[in-house]
Design an enzyme around this catalytic site. Structure first.
Site, mmCIF file in Angstrom:
data_model
loop_
_atom_site.group_PDB
_atom_site.id
_atom_site.type_symbol
_atom_site.label_atom_id
_atom_site.label_comp_id
_atom_site.label_asym_id
_atom_site.label_seq_id
_atom_site.Cartn_x
_atom_site.Cartn_y
_atom_site.Cartn_z
ATOM 1 N N HIS A 143 0.869 -1.183 0.000
ATOM 2 C CA HIS A 143 0.000 0.000 0.000
ATOM 3 C C HIS A 143 0.908 1.236 0.000
ATOM 4 C CE1 HIS A 143 -3.470 2.373 0.303
ATOM 5 N NE2 HIS A 143 -3.898 2.088 1.511
ATOM 6 N N CYS A 278 -3.581 3.535 9.617
ATOM 7 C CA CYS A 278 -3.959 3.900 8.244
ATOM 8 C C CYS A 278 -5.464 4.130 8.099
ATOM 9 C CB CYS A 278 -3.489 2.814 7.277
ATOM 10 S SG CYS A 278 -4.192 1.199 7.633
#
Ligand code: CP
Ligand code: NVA
Length: 319
Positions: A143, A278
């Site tokens: 990511h 996140c």
């Protein structure tokens, strides 16, 4: 064969993909953070930035998203560009058209594609056959856009990246992998503490350790969260069950129970430690409400920074 480092590190990223930060040099990453700061300042002062007028970004989401979807779309519009949503099930891709053919066709209509999908190999294949930049908006392995926002937030809050001790507590997943690569590239010390059996991918760990050695940082893997957290400047966690792993949820709740970031665990960190996540978060699982909603937490600043780092990325690859 799984490509963890598809291309040679370079400084200019014009026309390049972002599949993993392993492909970007430390200088490129730092330049992106600098550009993100400039764009954030312009955004906050209301200064228009029509840098990507006439450019079109395609967005493919095979998994849900709030931050990635809205920040890429808003970011592209703020830069004067446009977006087209390419729902996988609405494309012929959903009926079996090869990804290689899709890549070639999309390359003749639009300027870049951001894709969130399950397997990293799928994104690598798309990039191999496309002649336009492909941006990884999350796969099972990486990511990278998240890690850029994480670095920007740490830099804003701690004033530097080199020498900062960050401790990631939880699953050795996509977010952990990108954080390991990013931290290693900028000379941070990252301790990843996971339950046994949930360690990060071995090839990613090997790669991150190599980058750490080159850039004066350190990456280590632990299984004791209390020991790991000692003297931490930054504590980071993510969900115990990622998208696509829902069938494992009950087992994971058991396996991760000692890895919750709570008031007791954070006692071992520095007094001014920073908490990051996140998002989306599951309060009461990987983190307690006291920590994520407490005054050490900068999770909404971190989420906000997705917008600025991605705008910087779009400008650098498309301008
Ligand atoms: N952190 C993150 O990528 O969030 P979304 O799943 O909402 O995009
Ligand atoms: N590890 C999580 C991150 C979500 C942004 C997942 O893949 O679901």
């Amino acid at each position: 064969m799984l490509s963890l480092q598809a291309k040679k590190a370079n400084t200019s990223i014009k026309g390049q993909d972002l599949l993993t930060l392993a492909d970007y040099s430390p200088a490129t990453i730092k330049a992106l953070l600098k550009k993100a700061k400039e764009l954030k300042k312009a955004y906050l002062s209301g200064e228009p930035t029509p840098i990507l007028q006439g450019k079109i970004l395609g967005l493919i989401f095979d998994k849900p998203s709030t931050r990635t979807r809205v920040s890429f779309e808003a970011g592209m519009l703020q830069l004067g560009g446009q977006v087209i949503h390419l729902n996988g099930q609405e494309l012929q891709l959903g009926r079996g058209e090869p990804i290689s053919d899709t890549a070639k066709v999309l390359s003749s209509y639009i300027d870049a594609v951001m894709i969130r999908t399950l397997s990293h190999e799928r994104v690598v294949e798309l990039a191999e056959h496309a002649t336009i930049p492909i941006i990884n908006g999350l796969t099972d392995l990486y990511h990278p856009c998240q890690a850029l926002a994480d670095l920007l937030t740490i830099q804003e809050e701690k004033g530097k990246l080199e020498g900062i001790k960050m401790v990631y507590i939880g699953d050795g997943n996509n977010v952990a992998h990108s954080l390991m690569i990013a931290a290693a590239k900028v000379g941070m010390n990252l301790v990843v503490a996971t339950p046994i059996g949930y360690e990060p991918n071995e090839k990613v760990t090997e790669l991150a350790k190599k980058f750490a050695l080159e850039n004066g940082g350190e990456i280590s893997i632990e299984s004791d969260p209390t020991q790991a957290v000692a003297g931490a400047d930054v504590i980071y966690t993510d969900v115990w069950t990622s998208m696509g792993q829902e069938a494992e949820n009950a087992q994971r709740l058991i396996d991760f129970k000692d890895f919750q970031v709570n008031e007791k665990l954070v006692l071992g960190a520095k007094d001014d430690y920073l908490f990051l996540h996140c998002l989306p978060a599951h309060r009461g699982e990987e983190v307690t409400g006291e920590v994520i909603d407490g005054n050490h937490s900068s999770v909404f600043q971190q989420a906000g920074n997705r917008l600025h780092v991605q705008k910087a990325l779009l400008v650098e690859i498309l301008q």
